[in-house]
Design an enzyme around this catalytic site. Structure first.
Site, PDB file in Angstrom:
ATOM      1  N   VAL A   9       0.865  -1.174   0.000  1.00  0.00           N
ATOM      2  CA  VAL A   9       0.000   0.000   0.000  1.00  0.00           C
ATOM      3  C   VAL A   9       0.902   1.225   0.000  1.00  0.00           C
ATOM      4  CG1 VAL A   9      -1.978  -1.086   1.131  1.00  0.00           C
ATOM      5  CG2 VAL A   9      -0.164  -0.074   2.518  1.00  0.00           C
ATOM      6  N   SER A  10       0.358   2.360  -0.444  1.00  0.00           N
ATOM      7  CA  SER A  10       1.178   3.558  -0.621  1.00  0.00           C
ATOM      8  C   SER A  10       1.395   4.323   0.671  1.00  0.00           C
ATOM      9  CB  SER A  10       0.542   4.479  -1.670  1.00  0.00           C
ATOM     10  OG  SER A  10       0.482   3.824  -2.925  1.00  0.00           O
ATOM     11  N   THR A  11       0.404   4.354   1.552  1.00  0.00           N
ATOM     12  CA  THR A  11       0.524   5.106   2.803  1.00  0.00           C
ATOM     13  C   THR A  11       0.010   4.261   3.955  1.00  0.00           C
ATOM     14  OG1 THR A  11      -1.676   6.101   2.609  1.00  0.00           O
ATOM     15  CG2 THR A  11       0.151   7.276   1.557  1.00  0.00           C
ATOM     16  N   GLN A  14      -3.726   3.638   4.357  1.00  0.00           N
ATOM     17  CA  GLN A  14      -4.398   2.636   3.536  1.00  0.00           C
ATOM     18  C   GLN A  14      -4.316   1.266   4.215  1.00  0.00           C
ATOM     19  OE1 GLN A  14      -2.363   3.009  -0.231  1.00  0.00           O
ATOM     20  NE2 GLN A  14      -3.809   4.555  -0.974  1.00  0.00           N
ATOM     21  N   THR A  38       4.771   1.868   1.175  1.00  0.00           N
ATOM     22  CA  THR A  38       5.659   2.819   0.506  1.00  0.00           C
ATOM     23  C   THR A  38       4.998   3.317  -0.758  1.00  0.00           C
ATOM     24  OG1 THR A  38       7.859   3.113  -0.485  1.00  0.00           O
ATOM     25  CG2 THR A  38       6.814   0.974  -0.766  1.00  0.00           C
TER      26      THR A  38
END
Length: 202
Positions: A9-11, A14, A38
């Site tokens: 996941v990006s953050t 999430q 990341t």
């Protein structure tokens, strides 16, 4: 043969639970799931979770992902990651995309990904070359800009005609002060060199 999972996941806000549930339902043990939180701006091999996965996976293992785009930030990055795993003898299985190397259609999908990634590389190269050509036509100069000797002299503090430096004698470790004139030409050492001309240390 082991089933290994990977989620990304990006953050931190999430939730990767959807991905994790899908991997567990497909037979992956929770202890064998590697995760990254990341942004997509980092390539796959720069992510700590992916690094651990690549180090842990062995020939014959299958890496399962919820969707193929979890493996990389772009099509090229995805394919590079797939190739890294295939070089180790590790297979890739994507649940949502239906990519399974054990099936004919899955191998076809991987082949299509490789073709599309190569197409993307060529497009990037063409865009870069076109941009360089357009910049040259508009007068843009590439490479290191020309150096003004006066600016260099000022930065080195030699514009007043005298600078101090040190050179290392070849026959022992004594350092000696040397003078240089305003044209940045090295003169004799003040002491210890006799008739030999001192050269600046490389």
């Amino acid at each position: 043969m082991r089933l290994l999972g990977y989620t990304r996941v990006s953050t931190a806000s999430q939730d990767a639970q959807l991905q994790l549930d899908a991997l567990v339902d497909s037979g992956v043990q929770k202890r064998d799931v590697f995760a990254d939180v990341t942004s997509g701006s980092r390539t796959a091999i720069e992510r700590p979770g992916m690094k651990r996965l690549l180090d842990y996976a062995e020939s014959g293992d299958t890496v399962v992902v919820w969707r193929i785009d979890r493996l990389g930030r772009s099509l090229i990055d995805v394919l590079n990651t797939v190739n890294l795993m295939r070089d180790k003898g590790v297979k890739i299985k994507s649940l949502s995309d239906g990519i399974d190397p054990e099936t004919t259609s899955g191998r076809l999908m991987l082949g299509m990904l490789a073709t599309l990634a190569e197409y993307e590389r060529e497009l990037i190269t063409e865009r870069v070359n076109a941009g360089i050509a357009a910049a040259k036509q508009s007068g843009t100069r590439f490479g290191r800009p020309p150096v003004d000797p006066a600016v260099i002299a000022e930065k080195l503090g030699v514009s007043d005609g005298l600078c101090r430096g040190s050179v290392l004698r070849k026959d022992h470790d004594d350092r000696h002060d040397v003078r240089c004139d305003g044209r940045n030409h090295w003169d004799r050492c003040e002491r210890g060199f006799g008739s030999e001309a001192a050269q600046p240390a490389g």
